[in-house]
Design an enzyme around this catalytic site. Sequence first.
Site, PDB file in Angstrom:
ATOM      1  N   SER A  66      31.391 -16.383  26.497  1.00 19.08           N
ATOM      2  CA  SER A  66      32.180 -17.145  27.475  1.00 19.08           C
ATOM      3  C   SER A  66      31.837 -16.855  28.934  1.00 19.08           C
ATOM      4  O   SER A  66      32.283 -17.597  29.814  1.00 19.08           O
ATOM      5  CB  SER A  66      33.676 -16.884  27.266  1.00 19.08           C
ATOM      6  OG  SER A  66      34.110 -17.529  26.110  1.00 19.08           O
ATOM      7  N   LYS A  69      30.408 -19.728  30.750  1.00 17.74           N
ATOM      8  CA  LYS A  69      31.256 -20.837  31.232  1.00 17.74           C
ATOM      9  C   LYS A  69      31.320 -20.868  32.757  1.00 17.74           C
ATOM     10  O   LYS A  69      31.588 -21.905  33.358  1.00 17.74           O
ATOM     11  CB  LYS A  69      32.659 -20.709  30.633  1.00 17.74           C
ATOM     12  CG  LYS A  69      32.682 -20.847  29.105  1.00 17.74           C
ATOM     13  CD  LYS A  69      34.042 -20.455  28.531  1.00 17.74           C
ATOM     14  CE  LYS A  69      34.068 -20.555  27.006  1.00 17.74           C
ATOM     15  NZ  LYS A  69      35.351 -20.048  26.439  1.00 17.74           N
ATOM     16  N   TYR A 193      27.159 -26.582  23.652  1.00 15.25           N
ATOM     17  CA  TYR A 193      28.095 -25.505  24.021  1.00 15.25           C
ATOM     18  C   TYR A 193      27.746 -24.199  23.293  1.00 15.25           C
ATOM     19  O   TYR A 193      27.667 -23.127  23.914  1.00 15.25           O
ATOM     20  CB  TYR A 193      29.530 -25.971  23.686  1.00 15.25           C
ATOM     21  CG  TYR A 193      30.568 -24.890  23.712  1.00 15.25           C
ATOM     22  CD1 TYR A 193      31.086 -24.408  24.913  1.00 15.25           C
ATOM     23  CD2 TYR A 193      31.051 -24.326  22.519  1.00 15.25           C
ATOM     24  CE1 TYR A 193      32.044 -23.404  24.931  1.00 15.25           C
ATOM     25  CE2 TYR A 193      32.001 -23.324  22.531  1.00 15.25           C
ATOM     26  CZ  TYR A 193      32.496 -22.860  23.735  1.00 15.25           C
ATOM     27  OH  TYR A 193      33.437 -21.866  23.738  1.00 15.25           O
ATOM     28  N   TYR A 241      41.719 -15.374  30.047  1.00 16.56           N
ATOM     29  CA  TYR A 241      42.643 -16.132  29.184  1.00 16.56           C
ATOM     30  C   TYR A 241      44.082 -15.671  29.395  1.00 16.56           C
ATOM     31  O   TYR A 241      44.477 -15.437  30.536  1.00 16.56           O
ATOM     32  CB  TYR A 241      42.223 -16.020  27.703  1.00 16.56           C
ATOM     33  CG  TYR A 241      40.745 -16.214  27.538  1.00 16.56           C
ATOM     34  CD1 TYR A 241      40.180 -17.473  27.773  1.00 16.56           C
ATOM     35  CD2 TYR A 241      39.890 -15.164  27.224  1.00 16.56           C
ATOM     36  CE1 TYR A 241      38.818 -17.658  27.664  1.00 16.56           C
ATOM     37  CE2 TYR A 241      38.527 -15.351  27.108  1.00 16.56           C
ATOM     38  CZ  TYR A 241      38.004 -16.599  27.337  1.00 16.56           C
ATOM     39  OH  TYR A 241      36.663 -16.776  27.247  1.00 16.56           O
ATOM     40  N   VAL A 259      33.343 -12.869  24.331  1.00 18.06           N
ATOM     41  CA  VAL A 259      33.609 -12.127  23.088  1.00 18.06           C
ATOM     42  C   VAL A 259      32.451 -11.241  22.647  1.00 18.06           C
ATOM     43  O   VAL A 259      32.599 -10.460  21.710  1.00 18.06           O
ATOM     44  CB  VAL A 259      34.016 -13.007  21.878  1.00 18.06           C
ATOM     45  CG1 VAL A 259      35.422 -13.503  21.990  1.00 18.06           C
ATOM     46  CG2 VAL A 259      33.025 -14.090  21.617  1.00 18.06           C
TER      47      VAL A 259
END
Length: 308
Positions: A66, A69, A193, A241, A259
């Site tokens: 992530s 991103k 992705y 998050y 992760v």
Amino acid sequence: MDSQSVRPLLDDICAAMEQREDRGRVADYIPELAGIDPDQFGISICLADGQQLSAGDATTGFSVQSVSKVFTLAIALGRYGSRFWDRVGREPSTLVFNSVQELETRDGIPPNPFVNSGAIVTTDSLLVGATPKETLAEIIQFVRQAASDDDIYMDPEVAASENASGHRNRSLAHFLRACGNLRHDCDLTLGTYFHHCALEMTCEQLARTGRFLAGLHPSGHLIQPGHIRSINALMMTCGHYNGSGEFAYRVGIPGKSGVGGGILAIVPRRASIAVWSPGLDQFGNSLRGTAALAKLTHLLRLSVFSVS
Ligand code: DON
């Protein structure tokens, strides 16, 4: 903050992390990541004077997941400017990063670009007018330029492993599509992705990649300063998050986790920091990576909330 004051701290932090008994749990929902040795820990920091300092396993490659991103958001903001926000919100999430419920309660508008649904929409926006191959080439080129390093690749086995097990993300993509917030075929967008999540980098490469977010890239601003400010704000409020409040409380600077156990953290105008340790906490953020950053920002008084 100069290299003389930082150098001994990095070694101290490494030693302290080695002694910590609790390493957290390695992500196992992506089978290819499940077997990684949780004992590893690395840290690297790029400073305003151009120096880079590292300690521990800072030259071992890991899956950035992530953290990528941040880079797709940077490209999307460059392409669409404020129009990007028509499709994605800018608010923290309250549930797990791949929650379908969170998306459903918002009628298919992801809360922010860092939860999985938001990142899938971001990837979808980059696919407009380009094939997946071209889009991935654009992402990798951006990252290599940011890192001043052409030796950065995506790991096809990690991408394939996630593709084979990615039913959560598939459900998010289909829900987005049902709400009219996905332009491309679900599998096409997800394939792209999964590949950008499978970017592999070392802490040294990731810290160098983050320099543009600190305003420290040697060739000047890679993207508009206004977009850098937006990304740092999003990293502070949403980068971890539903654990973002905890990260702001303990670390106090913008950060983005993955992760794979990596975290990219930014001290605007002063430093770009990458840490990596594969064991995760209950939110899916690196347990020892967070602890190491908390120690570093405490010792150097780097939290933006600090008054002393
Ligand atoms: O889509 C996923 O679930 C992964 N490719 C990325 C998620 C992730 O890294 C969450 N971070 N802590």
